[in-house]
Design a protein around this motif. Structure first.
Motif, PDB file in Angstrom:
ATOM      1  N   PHE A 110      13.624   5.089 -13.679  1.00 33.38           N
ATOM      2  CA  PHE A 110      12.193   4.807 -13.626  1.00 33.38           C
ATOM      3  C   PHE A 110      11.944   3.361 -13.214  1.00 33.38           C
ATOM      4  O   PHE A 110      11.168   3.081 -12.290  1.00 33.38           O
ATOM      5  N   TYR A 111      12.593   2.423 -13.889  1.00 34.16           N
ATOM      6  CA  TYR A 111      12.381   1.016 -13.575  1.00 34.16           C
ATOM      7  C   TYR A 111      12.847   0.677 -12.150  1.00 34.16           C
ATOM      8  O   TYR A 111      12.171  -0.055 -11.416  1.00 34.16           O
ATOM      9  N   LYS A 112      13.993   1.207 -11.766  1.00 35.99           N
ATOM     10  CA  LYS A 112      14.507   0.912 -10.426  1.00 35.99           C
ATOM     11  C   LYS A 112      13.622   1.521  -9.345  1.00 35.99           C
ATOM     12  O   LYS A 112      13.415   0.913  -8.286  1.00 35.99           O
ATOM     13  N   PHE A 113      13.104   2.717  -9.605  1.00 35.40           N
ATOM     14  CA  PHE A 113      12.186   3.359  -8.656  1.00 35.40           C
ATOM     15  C   PHE A 113      10.906   2.531  -8.540  1.00 35.40           C
ATOM     16  O   PHE A 113      10.409   2.275  -7.427  1.00 35.40           O
ATOM     17  N   LEU A 114      10.361   2.076  -9.663  1.00 31.97           N
ATOM     18  CA  LEU A 114       9.155   1.264  -9.654  1.00 31.97           C
ATOM     19  C   LEU A 114       9.362  -0.026  -8.863  1.00 31.97           C
ATOM     20  O   LEU A 114       8.461  -0.494  -8.162  1.00 31.97           O
ATOM     21  N   LYS A 115      10.561  -0.590  -8.945  1.00 30.10           N
ATOM     22  CA  LYS A 115      10.845  -1.875  -8.293  1.00 30.10           C
ATOM     23  C   LYS A 115      11.350  -1.717  -6.856  1.00 30.10           C
ATOM     24  O   LYS A 115      11.506  -2.719  -6.151  1.00 30.10           O
ATOM     25  N   ALA A 116      11.594  -0.486  -6.435  1.00 29.65           N
ATOM     26  CA  ALA A 116      12.084  -0.242  -5.067  1.00 29.65           C
ATOM     27  C   ALA A 116      10.897  -0.229  -4.111  1.00 29.65           C
ATOM     28  O   ALA A 116      10.194   0.775  -3.974  1.00 29.65           O
TER      29      ALA A 116
END
Length: 227
Positions: A110-116
């Motif tokens: 979730f966090y990595k997707f949000l920051k991608a």
């Protein structure tokens, strides 16, 4: 009991929901966990993270609990009424497995997707990994529901939902992302989501507060820009 929290933090919201659900009296103390003052580092036992729960004991000493899942477990032991864990050891172990699943297979993606920032192959990979983790836990839910273990809210619901809400809210805002609705697994997921969304323990710690969703979206904007 003192409860140190940051209003926007999903990990802190886990502890907050548990306190509300169990009817435990506490003093809410809002902190900036990134402001690593000497006093905050001492309070958080060097972690500089929320939640932190501090419970005075009969002998005059304090018990300090950090890390959200450990706080949930501690509050269950402290106040067994309105249980959120199963009484049987094998069932409790299964619940803890799924709490770990959230932390290992949903939260990081979730966090990595949000920051991608770029809509490229990496972003698509992170999206699919997050969705796979969500499908896996959904397929383990009680078939009748509406909650993970059946008719009553459990520790798994509390561990998962603050992130499920942010997946819906933040990824919808910043990544034009919408969860699937077709298929039995996703129908069960949305049944679960809507049940926890309406539960007092979540409403008290989130959307019932004025402007909560807009504040949450604003707070997470730097994440959406890759920082």
């Amino acid at each position: 009991m003192k409860f140190y929290n940051a209003w926007y933090c999903p990990f802190g919201q886990r502890a907050w929901m548990t306190l509300v659900h169990k009817g435990i009296d506490f003093d809410y103390i809002e902190v900036d966990p990134y402001d690593e003052t000497e006093s905050w580092m001492a309070i958080s036992r060097g972690a500089a993270m929320v939640p932190v729960v501090i419970q005075p004991n009969a002998d005059g000493a304090d018990t300090t609990i950090v890390e959200s899942n450990r706080v949930i477990e501690y509050l269950e032991d402290l106040q067994p009424m309105t249980p959120i864990f199963a009484s049987q050891p094998n069932q409790k172990a299964e619940q803890k497995y799924w709490m770990d699943h959230v932390g290992n297979n949903i939260v990081p993606y979730f966090y990595k997707f949000l920051k991608a920032v770029e809509p490229d192959q990496k972003q698509a990979y992170l999206r699919e990994k997050m969705l796979a983790g969500m499908v896996t836990i959904t397929e383990a839910m009680d078939h009748m529901g509406p909650f993970f273990d059946g008719a009553e809210l459990s520790a798994v619901d509390i561990a998962f939902f603050p992130f499920a809400f942010r997946i819906e809210t933040l990824l919808g805002e910043y990544r034009n992302f919408h969860l699937p609705t077709e298929g039995s697994s996703w129908q069960r997921y949305h049944q679960w989501y809507n049940a926890v969304l309406k539960h007092t323990s979540f409403k008290t710690t989130g959307p019932d507060n004025d402007g909560y969703v807009n504040r949450l979206i604003e707070h997470y904007q730097p994440y959406s820009l890759g920082s």
